[in-house]
Design a protein around this motif. Structure first.
Motif, short mmCIF file in Angstrom:
data_model
loop_
_atom_site.label_atom_id
_atom_site.label_comp_id
_atom_site.label_asym_id
_atom_site.label_seq_id
_atom_site.Cartn_x
_atom_site.Cartn_y
_atom_site.Cartn_z
N SER A 415 -35.16 -47.11 -48.37
CA SER A 415 -35.82 -48.38 -48.06
C SER A 415 -35.99 -48.61 -46.56
N ASP A 416 -35.32 -47.81 -45.71
CA ASP A 416 -35.42 -47.98 -44.26
C ASP A 416 -36.73 -47.36 -43.75
N THR A 417 -37.16 -47.78 -42.58
CA THR A 417 -38.42 -47.30 -41.99
C THR A 417 -38.18 -46.85 -40.56
N LEU A 418 -38.70 -45.66 -40.24
CA LEU A 418 -38.59 -45.11 -38.88
C LEU A 418 -39.96 -45.14 -38.22
N ALA A 419 -40.02 -45.62 -36.97
CA ALA A 419 -41.28 -45.67 -36.22
C ALA A 419 -41.02 -45.26 -34.78
N ARG A 420 -41.99 -44.57 -34.19
CA ARG A 420 -41.91 -44.23 -32.78
C ARG A 420 -42.54 -45.37 -31.99
N TYR A 421 -41.71 -46.03 -31.18
CA TYR A 421 -42.15 -47.24 -30.48
C TYR A 421 -42.92 -46.88 -29.21
N GLY A 422 -42.65 -45.70 -28.67
CA GLY A 422 -43.32 -45.28 -27.44
C GLY A 422 -42.42 -44.36 -26.64
N GLY A 423 -42.97 -43.22 -26.16
CA GLY A 423 -42.15 -42.30 -25.36
C GLY A 423 -40.96 -41.81 -26.15
N GLU A 424 -39.76 -42.06 -25.61
CA GLU A 424 -38.53 -41.64 -26.29
C GLU A 424 -37.85 -42.79 -27.01
N GLU A 425 -38.59 -43.84 -27.31
CA GLU A 425 -38.03 -45.01 -28.00
C GLU A 425 -38.46 -45.02 -29.47
N PHE A 426 -37.51 -45.35 -30.35
CA PHE A 426 -37.79 -45.45 -31.78
C PHE A 426 -37.28 -46.79 -32.30
N VAL A 427 -37.91 -47.27 -33.37
CA VAL A 427 -37.47 -48.48 -34.05
C VAL A 427 -37.14 -48.12 -35.49
N ILE A 428 -36.02 -48.64 -35.99
CA ILE A 428 -35.64 -48.45 -37.39
C ILE A 428 -35.53 -49.82 -38.05
N LEU A 429 -36.28 -50.03 -39.12
CA LEU A 429 -36.22 -51.27 -39.88
C LEU A 429 -35.23 -51.08 -41.03
N MET A 430 -34.30 -52.04 -41.19
CA MET A 430 -33.26 -51.93 -42.20
C MET A 430 -33.24 -53.20 -43.06
N PRO A 431 -33.99 -53.22 -44.18
CA PRO A 431 -33.98 -54.41 -45.04
C PRO A 431 -32.64 -54.56 -45.76
N ASP A 432 -32.35 -55.79 -46.18
CA ASP A 432 -31.09 -56.10 -46.90
C ASP A 432 -29.88 -55.66 -46.09
N THR A 433 -29.95 -55.80 -44.76
CA THR A 433 -28.88 -55.34 -43.88
C THR A 433 -28.55 -56.42 -42.86
N SER A 434 -27.27 -56.78 -42.78
CA SER A 434 -26.84 -57.77 -41.80
C SER A 434 -26.69 -57.10 -40.43
N LEU A 435 -26.43 -57.91 -39.40
CA LEU A 435 -26.30 -57.38 -38.05
C LEU A 435 -25.14 -56.38 -37.97
N ASP A 436 -23.97 -56.75 -38.51
CA ASP A 436 -22.80 -55.87 -38.43
C ASP A 436 -23.05 -54.56 -39.16
#
Length: 503
Positions: A415-436
């Protein structure tokens, strides 16, 4: 400019010419074709590689010159003509402070004069041929540099004059570039709006809009061009097969109608024979005359049964072919949609690109609010990536990013999603997941990445990253959550790198 045509007409003719010539609709190809039709100058790209080569060959004599070379490197990276000019002028001023006396007159070192000559010859083509005054000044500069010894005061005066003219020309080129990009965005966006029913085309349009967003780099444009060419080939094959399948459907429908007509004719013929036999049976006087008539009825009935069975088999075969063709058409449309999805992915790591991330983030936020569940996202940045590139080269740097994406996908939930945000930066989306839980997941990914060494030849390279995690708050936009994660990632860098912090 061609006054007889409006920009809209020129843009439409440009697209038609690209299609007729089978030329990929990359921004560079579009700009060149548009300028040719409109009668505008085709502005040359910023000569980054020649400038870096010249900067690499310059020799420094003191800390100030070292600093000016660093400024020059940064200006080249920003494609800033003004920064290049100011850095070089300051560098030359430092050289002039340490000039040698030749025959009682000050002169530049011969090696510096040669390098300045090469620099001017490299820069000149990038400014185009429209400004005759710049051309004359450059010719005067080259003439002064070819004299031995070089007349330093005259050279300084010419360089000062060139500085103002080149700054004006660079600003004009920047404005032209911005205007062309704006026009390109307008046209591409308009195509997308006119083609809403073709989701596969809309995917390419979204990919083009993403790749032509500033800052432009030739590398990104080349990657997008290669990806679009692959997509266009797949779409051409799928569309051709779709046309063939539709023709097969038309032929099968015609055969079906013919078979129905044949069945109807057989039925009419059988009915006529039965009625004739019935009239003959009604007139029979003797029993022995009845047998031949019954044989005719039985033969006609048997023929009708056989004809019906054959027709039923043919109709069943046609039905099977129709169903198979329908399934193939569905598969072809799926292939077109999948090909379109390629335009939403980063061609290097196969993670989502910025456009794909925006769509995924909007989808996850809608699901979070519908289910009233938590959504966390992580922004991670590879540690010491510039040093890795400088030491091993960009190919190894690209391989490191691919390795990171592979390890991340192997340790993410479906259910998680990986995206390249730019250069050497990536974003991971984590649904149903708290901060901790999100922080804990990123710490686990760091541990797994430490175990999975990246190999460059026979050398093991340890890749680490710093990350910031943010849980989306009620009423907060995705962009705001990413900004909070970015601030937390920056704090992780400041704290020593290879860390995860919450924002």
């Amino acid at each position: 400019m061609n006054e007889s045509k409006t920009p809209h007409e020129i843009a439409r003719e440009t697209l038609k010419r690209l299609v007729r010539g089978h030329v990929p609709p990359t921004p560079a190809n579009y700009q060149a074709c548009y300028n040719e039709i409109a009668g505008l100058p085709n502005v040359a790209p910023f000569p980054e590689q020649p400038l870096r080569q010249i900067a690499h060959e310059l020799t420094t004599r003191d800390p100030e010159q070292i600093r000016q070379l660093q400024n020059l490197d940064q200006a080249i990276g920003r494609c800033s003509w003004q920064g290049v000019q100011e850095s070089l002028l300051a560098f030359i001023a430092g050289c002039c402070g340490s000039v040698r006396e030749v025959g009682g007159e000050s002169a530049l070192p011969p090696e510096l004069a040669v390098r300045l000559t090469h620099f001017i010859e490299s820069v000149r083509p990038a400014l185009g041929d429209e400004n005759l005054q710049i051309g004359e000044l450059f010719a005067d500069l080259l003439a002064v540099l070819h004299e031995m010894p070089v007349d330093v005061p005259k050279l300084q005066g010419l360089l000062a004059d060139c500085q103002h003219l080149i700054r004006f020309a660079a600003e004009e080129q920047g404005e032209i570039k911005a205007a062309l990009l704006k026009l390109l965005h307008l046209i591409i966006g308009n195509i997308g709006e006119l083609s809403l029913d073709d989701s596969w085309l809309k995917g390419q349009v979204d990919g083009l809009l993403t790749v032509v967003a500033p800052p432009l780099t030739l590398r990104h444009l080349d990657e997008m061009g290669r990806r679009l060419r692959d997509v266009m080939v797949k779409q051409g094959e799928a569309k051709q097969r779709s046309v063939e399948a539709q023709e097969e459907m038309r032929k099968m429908l015609a055969a079906f109608v013919e078979r129905l007509a044949a069945m109807n004719a057989s039925s009419v013929s059988f009915q006529g024979k039965v009625e004739q036999s019935a009239r003959q049976i009604a007139g029979v006087k003797r029993v022995e005359d009845l047998a031949p008539l019954l044989d005719e009825v039985v033969a006609a009935t048997r023929g009708m049964v056989e004809e019906t069975a054959y027709s039923r088999q043919e109709l069943q075969s046609l039905q099977d072919k129709v169903q198979a063709t329908e399934a193939e058409l569905v598969q072809l449309h799926l292939e077109l949609d999948n090909a379109s999805l390629l335009a939403r992915h980063d061609p290097l790591t196969d993670a989502l690109n910025r456009k794909g991330l925006d769509e995924a983030l909007a989808r996850e936020i809608a699901g979070m609010r519908r289910k009233d569940s938590p959504l966390s996202l992580c922004l991670l940045d590879v540690d010491n990536f510039k040093k890795l590139n400088d030491r091993f080269g960009h190919d190894v740097g690209d391989g490191a990013l691919v390795h990171l994406a592979k390890v991340a996908r192997a340790n993410m939930r479906p259910s998680d999603t990986l995206a390249r945000y730019g250069g050497e930066e990536f974003v991971i989306l984590m649904p149903d997941t708290s901060l901790d839980d999100g922080i804990e997941a990123m710490v686990r990914l760091q541990r797994e990445l430490t175990k999975a060494f990246f190999l460059s030849g026979n050398e093991k390279i340890l890749i680490t990253f710093s990350a910031g995690v943010a849980q989306l708050q009620a009423g907060e936009s995705g962009a705001d959550a990413i900004r909070r994660a970015d601030r937390a990632m920056y704090l992780a860098k400041r704290a020593g790198k290879n860390r995860v912090m919450g924002g």
